[in-house]
Design an enzyme around this catalytic site. Structure first.
Site, PDB file in Angstrom:
ATOM      1  N   SER A   1      -2.747  -7.858   2.408  1.00  0.00           N
ATOM      2  CA  SER A   1      -2.929  -7.951   3.864  1.00  0.00           C
ATOM      3  C   SER A   1      -3.406  -9.044   4.399  1.00  0.00           C
ATOM      4  CB  SER A   1      -4.227  -6.728   4.228  1.00  0.00           C
ATOM      5  OG  SER A   1      -3.838  -5.456   3.900  1.00  0.00           O
TER       6      SER A   1
ATOM      7  N   ARG B   1      -2.424  -6.190  -8.998  1.00  0.00           N
ATOM      8  CA  ARG B   1      -1.238  -7.043  -8.884  1.00  0.00           C
ATOM      9  C   ARG B   1      -1.341  -8.366  -9.769  1.00  0.00           C
ATOM     10  NH1 ARG B   1      -2.694  -8.146  -2.739  1.00  0.00           N
ATOM     11  NH2 ARG B   1      -4.411  -8.255  -3.934  1.00  0.00           N
TER      12      ARG B   1
ATOM     13  N   HIS C   1       0.599  -1.238  -0.049  1.00  0.00           N
ATOM     14  CA  HIS C   1      -0.020  -0.076   0.074  1.00  0.00           C
ATOM     15  C   HIS C   1       1.014   1.318   0.035  1.00  0.00           C
ATOM     16  CE1 HIS C   1      -3.006  -2.853   2.131  1.00  0.00           C
ATOM     17  NE2 HIS C   1      -3.502  -2.543   1.019  1.00  0.00           N
TER      18      HIS C   1
ATOM     19  N   LYS D   1     -15.332  -8.772   5.236  1.00  0.00           N
ATOM     20  CA  LYS D   1     -15.314  -9.845   6.295  1.00  0.00           C
ATOM     21  C   LYS D   1     -14.938  -9.214   7.368  1.00  0.00           C
ATOM     22  CE  LYS D   1     -12.893 -12.458   3.378  1.00  0.00           C
ATOM     23  NZ  LYS D   1     -11.424 -13.141   3.080  1.00  0.00           N
TER      24      LYS D   1
END
Ligand code: PNS
Length: 161
Positions: free
Chosen positions: A129, A91, A18, A42
């Site tokens: 993450s 990505r 990030h 979530k």
């Protein structure tokens, strides 16, 4: 005219990936607002206050970057703060479908706001993450993956006391 980019995400927690994207955003934007989503898909590991605090500490005193929490629609927040660009990282091919859908929906909702996809540094492409959380949960070393304040927060979360 100041070009303001909004860089939204869950940031649960913020990673070196990030940070790399924020730096890349500053190449074409005068200011970047890191927008930490209050509602995430979530149950997050870190509460919204923690995610914002960790992002703020990670960004440090860079005057062109601000960290804010947001709820509701991203485009509503982007309009409120006067952002003309949404920054997202790409990505893998697997990121693409979701990102493309989201970009088109955001454009439908707010045609004046452009989504810009940025490619992360090669040696950070594997980073996410969720992987950071998993490595930390099972005692792996995350020192190279996150800012030291985030590494400490993960340690406290998984190995309190
Ligand atoms: O880091 P993430 O989880 O990939 O970030 C996703 C996020 C928070 C950017 C996205 O879910 C979002 O923008 N949420 C706010 C609600 C919204 O505007 N959804 C998109 C409508 S297409």
């Amino acid at each position: 005219m100041t070009r303001l980019a909004v860089y939204p995400g869950s940031f649960d927690p913020i990673t070196r990936g990030h940070e790399d994207l924020i730096r890349r955003g500053l190449v074409f934007a005068d200011r970047v607002v890191v927008a930490v989503a209050t509602q995430v898909a979530k149950e997050p590991l870190f509460a919204i206050e923690e995610r914002v605090a960790l992002a703020r500490e990670t960004v440090g005193d860079e005057p062109r970057v601000e960290v804010r929490a947001f709820g509701g629609l991203l485009v509503t927040f982007a309009r409120e703060i006067g952002a003309s660009v949404i920054v997202r990282g790409l990505r893998y091919v697997s990121d693409f479908e979701y990102e493309y859908q989201m970009a088109l929906m955001n454009r439908k909702l707010a045609p004046a706001i452009e989504t810009v996809f940025l490619v992360p540094a090669f040696d950070l492409t594997y980073l996410s993450s969720s992987l950071v959380r998993e490595v930390a949960r099972y005692g792996g070393d995350v020192a190279a993956l996150v800012h030291p304040v985030v590494a400490e927060a993960l340690e406290r979360k998984f190995r309190p006391g």
